[in-house]
Design a protein around this motif. Structure first.
Motif, PDB file in Angstrom:
ATOM      1  N   LYS A 198     -22.755  10.251 -18.344  1.00 58.18           N
ATOM      2  CA  LYS A 198     -21.605   9.443 -18.770  1.00 58.18           C
ATOM      3  C   LYS A 198     -21.418   8.230 -17.865  1.00 58.18           C
ATOM      4  CE  LYS A 198     -19.107  13.367 -20.789  1.00 58.18           C
ATOM      5  NZ  LYS A 198     -17.916  14.247 -20.701  1.00 58.18           N
ATOM      6  N   LYS A 199     -21.628   8.425 -16.581  1.00 56.31           N
ATOM      7  CA  LYS A 199     -21.478   7.313 -15.631  1.00 56.31           C
ATOM      8  C   LYS A 199     -22.563   6.259 -15.870  1.00 56.31           C
ATOM      9  CE  LYS A 199     -20.949   6.521 -10.629  1.00 56.31           C
ATOM     10  NZ  LYS A 199     -20.687   7.190  -9.341  1.00 56.31           N
ATOM     11  N   CYS A 200     -23.785   6.711 -16.145  1.00 53.40           N
ATOM     12  CA  CYS A 200     -24.870   5.768 -16.429  1.00 53.40           C
ATOM     13  C   CYS A 200     -24.646   5.044 -17.752  1.00 53.40           C
ATOM     14  CB  CYS A 200     -26.212   6.500 -16.442  1.00 53.40           C
ATOM     15  SG  CYS A 200     -26.750   7.060 -14.809  1.00 53.40           S
ATOM     16  N   PHE A 201     -24.069   5.738 -18.739  1.00 55.13           N
ATOM     17  CA  PHE A 201     -23.747   5.075 -20.005  1.00 55.13           C
ATOM     18  C   PHE A 201     -22.766   3.927 -19.772  1.00 55.13           C
ATOM     19  CE2 PHE A 201     -24.307   9.365 -22.441  1.00 55.13           C
ATOM     20  CZ  PHE A 201     -25.678   9.286 -22.257  1.00 55.13           C
ATOM     21  N   ARG A 202     -21.742   4.204 -18.959  1.00 54.91           N
ATOM     22  CA  ARG A 202     -20.739   3.165 -18.696  1.00 54.91           C
ATOM     23  C   ARG A 202     -21.380   1.978 -17.973  1.00 54.91           C
ATOM     24  NH1 ARG A 202     -17.207  -0.218 -20.199  1.00 54.91           N
ATOM     25  NH2 ARG A 202     -15.876  -1.012 -18.539  1.00 54.91           N
ATOM     26  N   ALA A 203     -22.245   2.252 -17.007  1.00 52.92           N
ATOM     27  CA  ALA A 203     -22.928   1.170 -16.294  1.00 52.92           C
ATOM     28  C   ALA A 203     -23.772   0.337 -17.253  1.00 52.92           C
ATOM     29  CB  ALA A 203     -23.797   1.745 -15.180  1.00 52.92           C
ATOM     30  N   ALA A 204     -24.457   1.005 -18.191  1.00 49.02           N
ATOM     31  CA  ALA A 204     -25.277   0.286 -19.163  1.00 49.02           C
ATOM     32  C   ALA A 204     -24.425  -0.574 -20.084  1.00 49.02           C
ATOM     33  CB  ALA A 204     -26.109   1.271 -19.983  1.00 49.02           C
ATOM     34  N   ASP A 205     -23.248  -0.070 -20.470  1.00 50.02           N
ATOM     35  CA  ASP A 205     -22.339  -0.863 -21.300  1.00 50.02           C
ATOM     36  C   ASP A 205     -21.915  -2.138 -20.576  1.00 50.02           C
ATOM     37  OD1 ASP A 205     -22.394   0.874 -23.440  1.00 50.02           O
ATOM     38  OD2 ASP A 205     -20.551   1.931 -22.882  1.00 50.02           O
ATOM     39  N   ILE A 206     -21.557  -1.985 -19.310  1.00 52.29           N
ATOM     40  CA  ILE A 206     -21.119  -3.149 -18.534  1.00 52.29           C
ATOM     41  C   ILE A 206     -22.258  -4.152 -18.403  1.00 52.29           C
ATOM     42  CG2 ILE A 206     -20.413  -3.907 -16.226  1.00 52.29           C
ATOM     43  CD1 ILE A 206     -18.788  -1.292 -16.034  1.00 52.29           C
ATOM     44  N   ALA A 207     -23.465  -3.661 -18.140  1.00 53.41           N
ATOM     45  CA  ALA A 207     -24.623  -4.553 -18.023  1.00 53.41           C
ATOM     46  C   ALA A 207     -24.872  -5.301 -19.330  1.00 53.41           C
ATOM     47  CB  ALA A 207     -25.852  -3.753 -17.612  1.00 53.41           C
ATOM     48  N   ALA A 208     -24.774  -4.594 -20.458  1.00 59.68           N
ATOM     49  CA  ALA A 208     -25.032  -5.222 -21.759  1.00 59.68           C
ATOM     50  C   ALA A 208     -23.954  -6.239 -22.113  1.00 59.68           C
ATOM     51  CB  ALA A 208     -25.130  -4.153 -22.846  1.00 59.68           C
ATOM     52  N   GLN A 209     -22.687  -5.884 -21.894  1.00 57.79           N
ATOM     53  CA  GLN A 209     -21.587  -6.771 -22.265  1.00 57.79           C
ATOM     54  C   GLN A 209     -21.561  -8.038 -21.417  1.00 57.79           C
ATOM     55  OE1 GLN A 209     -18.236  -4.194 -21.701  1.00 57.79           O
ATOM     56  NE2 GLN A 209     -18.515  -3.119 -23.639  1.00 57.79           N
ATOM     57  N   ASN A 210     -22.042  -7.922 -20.187  1.00 62.74           N
ATOM     58  CA  ASN A 210     -21.939  -9.055 -19.260  1.00 62.74           C
ATOM     59  C   ASN A 210     -23.285  -9.677 -18.898  1.00 62.74           C
ATOM     60  OD1 ASN A 210     -18.928  -8.935 -18.559  1.00 62.74           O
ATOM     61  ND2 ASN A 210     -19.580  -6.829 -18.203  1.00 62.74           N
TER      62      ASN A 210
END
Length: 525
Positions: free
Chosen positions: A114-126
């Motif tokens: 779950k933590k890695c998913f959130r990090a990937a979301d932030i990387a993709a959005q930004n």
């Protein structure tokens, strides 16, 4: 704000106590697998995950660690066996994810995913390049049922990042086995450490069981084999320091450019001290505080142009800059949102989208107002108007939970479900469907009515016990450490660090283009 008042002193002391408790939890995350595991890791000549990150970053540059208390309150180690955050490498803001091999060999549990998913979301959005510091035994097998199926998203995210032209880099320091072997396999750039990295789908025991073949780690998946034979390794590092050097060189050759507008550079620091923020939030969140005092301590030159200051006064809206970046700010003043505040917010959000300006939401709300006159006045449709505007706004959003963030007010102020680019909490924050006392009271009324409809007596003693139990439960589940452990925010921050955190977030956001919405849904007028 009177910083000499007794109230300020009491508030400050309460915040300091909360910060001390927070420091203890951060220390648990940093401790990883504990002293014995750390010593054993060092005895093998290896660096700890945070040491690897520190060497990777540009000297004296900040590292915004994300979700450091993930898995807090669960059966897993605080931090979820992985460190994620945003740091500057060769002048480029990157998402950095590093396994902590002192915790079960860096294996991934459900919270790690779950933590890695959130990090990937932030990387993709930004639009952030991602650097993975890999040393993991793969999935924590006893919990595979919670990891295996959703865990494939980690590899999906890597390939999508590559397709979007956002580089991904894997520095492999040790094991990267089973499904974990696909992490370097799906990265754009791969560095492996000689005689340390081991990348294979199945280790020697599994190969023996599956095929009867005898093999060893090095011939099956060693760094040198992958550099010379399989071609999976693009660079062969002599040791960990060399791997980090090569990682930095890779980033230096990316020719990376930000796409968002640059900040102005001729700005000044706030005129008021960030230290004052420690004494601003009352220990009792029912007591209001003026969010303009927060704004004066986080925006450039303490310069804030308020929008509609005389209308909908329990919501403060206006324009400012933070570290040279323009922002529109929505900040709760008196806690409750009325129809006027909702309409004001919807208009302000539309204006921000017209001029491509990111929005900052400062939460301290108990929700939308209830009562017959307010229902008749259209509070539902006006609250829906605000939520519609938030949901369909396309400019980047950042949320800071300062105090209460209850009910639909949490939604209207861009809570987690509304995908803010970043969401952080102060130690004073609380979030739930409603306050503990209100929720317990509602349940009490419902139980009384149910007993009356059945013609039964209602036990006041039982009612008091039920209310106390519910209040304690909701209080515990509303606290920031609980919510941060659930990954409902990106971390709990010291109020004094708010300006710095926002500066990093705004700079990160501007790696990609910043543009507003072309249209919104139907507003009920």
């Amino acid at each position: 704000m009177d910083t000499q008042s007794a109230e300020f002193g009491e508030n400050r002391q309460a915040m300091i106590v909360k910060l001390a408790a927070l420091d203890d939890e951060f220390a648990n995350a940093v401790a990883g697998g504990g002293e014995k595991k750390v010593e054993r890791h060092r005895a093998r000549g290896k660096l700890l995950v945070r040491e690897r990150i520190e060497l990777l970053l540009d000297p004296d540059s900040p590292f915004l660690e994300l979700s450091p208390l993930a898995a807090w309150g669960s059966d897993y180690t605080v931090g979820a066996s992985v460190v994620t955050g945003i740091g500057v490498v060769e002048g480029v803001e990157c998402m950095i994810c590093g396994n902590d091999p002192t915790i079960k060999g860096g294996s991934s549990n459900p919270w790690t995913a779950k933590k890695c998913f959130r990090a990937a979301d932030i990387a993709a959005q930004n639009r952030l390049p991602t650097i993975n510091l890999v040393e993991s035994g793969g999935a924590d097998l006893p919990t595979q049922k919670e990891i295996f199926i959703p865990g494939g998203r980690i590899f999906r995210d890597l390939t999508r990042a590559s397709a979007a032209g956002t580089p991904t880099i894997a520095l492999v320091f040790g094991n990267s086995t089973a499904g974990g072997a696909y992490l370097p396999g799906m990265s754009d750039h791969v560095v492996m450490v000689r005689k340390r990295a081991k990348v294979f789908l199945g280790g020697p025991p599994l190969v023996k069981m599956a095929t009867g073949e005898e093999s060893d780690d090095e011939s099956l998946g060693g760094a040198e084999m992958h550099a010379r034979t399989s071609g999976l390794a693009d660079y062969l590092a002599e040791d960990e320091h060399d791997a980090i050097r090569l990682g930095r060189r890779i980033v230096s050759r990316l020719n990376w450019r930000k796409q968002g507008p640059e900040p102005v550079t001729d700005y000044g620091e706030p005129l008021h001290s960030a230290e004052d923020l420690l004494g601003l939030v009352p220990a009792d969140l029912k007591a209001p505080f003026d969010p303009r005092e927060v704004i004066a301590r986080i925006v450039d030159d303490s310069d804030f142009d308020e929008f509609k200051p005389l209308y909908g006064t329990s919501l403060v809206t206006g324009w400012a800059r933070i570290h040279g970046y323009p922002v529109g700010i929505l900040a709760n003043a008196q806690g409750v949102l009325f129809s006027e505040e909702s309409q004001k917010a919807a208009q302000f959000i539309q204006l921000a989208n017209q001029v491509d300006t990111p929005l900052l939401f400062l939460h301290n709300t108990t929700g939308y107002m209830v009562g017959a006159s307010y229902e008749q006045g259209g509070i539902i449709k006006h609250g829906a108007m605000m939520i519609n505007a938030v949901a369909n706004s396309k400019v980047p959003h950042i949320s800071i939970l300062m105090g209460a963030s209850y009910g639909a007010g949490h939604y209207g102020m861009c809570g987690r479900a509304y995908d803010p680019r970043f969401l952080f909490a102060w130690p004073s924050a609380k979030s739930a469907v409603m306050g503990p006392a209100q929720l317990a009271g509602v349940l009490s009324i419902v139980a009384r009515q149910a007993a009356a409809s059945r013609g039964q007596d209602y036990s006041e003693e039982h009612d008091a016990a039920m209310r106390a139990m519910v209040e304690n439960q909701i209080e515990a589940e509303s606290l920031p450490m609980f919510l941060s452990g659930m990954l409902y925010d990106d971390g709990i921050i010291d109020p004094r660090d708010t300006r710095s955190v926002l500066g990093i977030c705004l700079s990160t956001i501007h790696n990609g283009p910043v543009s507003g919405a072309d249209g919104f849904g139907v507003f009920r007028m």
